[in-house]
Design a protein around this motif. Structure first.
Motif, short mmCIF file in Angstrom:
data_model
loop_
_atom_site.label_atom_id
_atom_site.label_comp_id
_atom_site.label_asym_id
_atom_site.label_seq_id
_atom_site.Cartn_x
_atom_site.Cartn_y
_atom_site.Cartn_z
N UNK A 97 3.52 -7.84 -3.37
CA UNK A 97 4.02 -7.77 -3.97
C UNK A 97 4.73 -7.50 -4.69
N UNK A 98 5.31 -7.24 -3.33
CA UNK A 98 7.21 -6.40 -3.19
C UNK A 98 6.67 -6.99 -1.20
N UNK A 99 8.47 -6.68 -1.08
CA UNK A 99 8.46 -6.94 0.09
C UNK A 99 7.92 -6.49 1.32
N UNK A 100 7.61 -5.00 0.66
CA UNK A 100 6.79 -3.93 1.42
C UNK A 100 5.38 -4.21 0.51
N UNK A 101 5.58 -4.00 -0.20
CA UNK A 101 4.21 -3.66 -0.20
C UNK A 101 3.49 -4.92 -0.39
N UNK A 102 2.64 -4.98 0.70
CA UNK A 102 1.35 -5.92 0.93
C UNK A 102 0.44 -5.95 2.53
N UNK A 103 -0.87 -5.54 1.98
CA UNK A 103 -1.91 -4.82 2.26
C UNK A 103 -1.69 -5.85 4.12
N UNK A 104 -1.80 -7.13 4.40
CA UNK A 104 -1.92 -7.36 5.59
C UNK A 104 -1.32 -8.54 5.55
#
Length: 319
Positions: A97-104
């Motif tokens: 969803x953003x450079x830092x918002x990703x679960x895996x």
């Protein structure tokens, strides 16, 4: 933050998004279709604009009796809804969803998403075969034929974007995205959108569940919560495909104040694509089976191959 705690928080975040986003898409579909077709339907549940009608429908599904046909393969029949639903949960975990918002975070996340979403069709095949119903089996066979026809142009369209970016990582693709990419990859974007709608068996590509021909296809014998899981998997598929389109073709989180609220941009772009998919259901009549196959093999596959060739030439000449 310790690593086990971080893993748990990421898993909880993905599960929360998986439970909320498909329901929002479902509610949007109910209201958007109602206004487009001038039939507003229930407007009282929850007060304002009948916002709680979807909740009421969910409660209704939970209360209904769970019936398994006597002649059905009971274990396969009961397991099929989970097989249809879980792959979209897995795919959602690797979409940034953003450079830092990703679960895996995954280096080959584009391939991972395509592989995970392709597994969902097995749930439909299991449901149709295990139901011991000729209409269900026919719907399952239609689903299989539809998957074979539209998986190829979908993969080719994604391959074109990956070739242009020089990576299989969705995160890197969104970071390198430029506005002119949408024009360069526009034929591939059209192919992706059409093929994604067909993969989800959404109108006008809903021949596997054509009520006027085969009752409700693979899901004819399902009731209660298991039937609701199949509906939820459809909306989850819309969420996954919409977010994937937003990352590949619309730059994902890129926009004003993208560094601070980039995930909001990704969600908004994905929501816009989801509304477009809903609009297609309202605007287009169901195709015939021969028209569906002709569109895939004679239109979408050549377009996707041409897009891939143009991208390859562009990469060689300008990079």
């Amino acid at each position: 933050m310790t690593q086990p705690l971080e893993v748990v928080l990421r898993a909880v975040g993905v599960l929360a998004a998986f439970l909320v986003l498909p329901l929002l898409v479902g509610q949007t579909e109910h209201k958007v279709m109602a206004h487009m077709q001038g039939r507003l339907g229930p407007m009282y549940a929850g007060g304002f604009h009948g916002w709680a009608q979807l909740v009421a429908d969910g409660v209704k599904f939970v209360q209904k009796e769970d019936i398994t046909p006597a002649a059905a393969d009971r274990s396969v029949f009961r397991f099929a809804p989970a097989v249809a639903l879980v792959p979209y949960l897995v795919a959602l975990a690797v979409i940034p969803l953003s450079p830092s918002v990703v679960a895996a975070p995954t280096n080959a996340s584009a391939v991972f998403v395509l592989a995970a979403t392709a597994v969902g069709i097995l749930g439909t095949l299991m449901a149709g075969w295990a139901s011991a119903n000729k209409y269900s089996l026919l719907g399952a066979m239609r689903s299989a034929a539809q998957l074979l026809a539209y998986e190829l142009p979908l993969v080719l369209a994604v391959a074109s974007v990956c070739l242009a970016a020089g990576t299989l990582s969705l995160r890197v693709i969104a970071l390198d995205w430029q506005p002119w990419w949408l024009l360069w990859q526009l034929p591939g974007a059209i192919v992706f959108l059409v093929a994604a709608v067909a993969e989800l068996q959404r109108p006008p590509f809903d021949m596997p569940v054509a009520d006027s021909e085969i009752v409700f296809g693979p899901y004819t014998e399902y009731t209660g919560l298991r039937f609701a899981f199949f509906l939820l998997s459809e909306y989850a598929g819309i969420v996954v495909m919409s977010l994937l389109f937003a990352v590949l073709y619309l730059g994902g989180w890129q926009g004003p104040w993208g560094e601070q609220v980039g995930w909001i941009w990704t969600l908004l772009k994905g929501f816009a694509v989801a509304v477009l998919i809903i609009w297609l259901r309202v605007a287009w009549p169901r195709l015939r089976e021969d028209q569906l196959q002709r569109l895939a093999w004679l239109v979408l596959v050549p377009m996707a191959l041409a897009q891939l060739a143009v991208t390859a030439v562009g990469v060689v000449m300008f990079e």
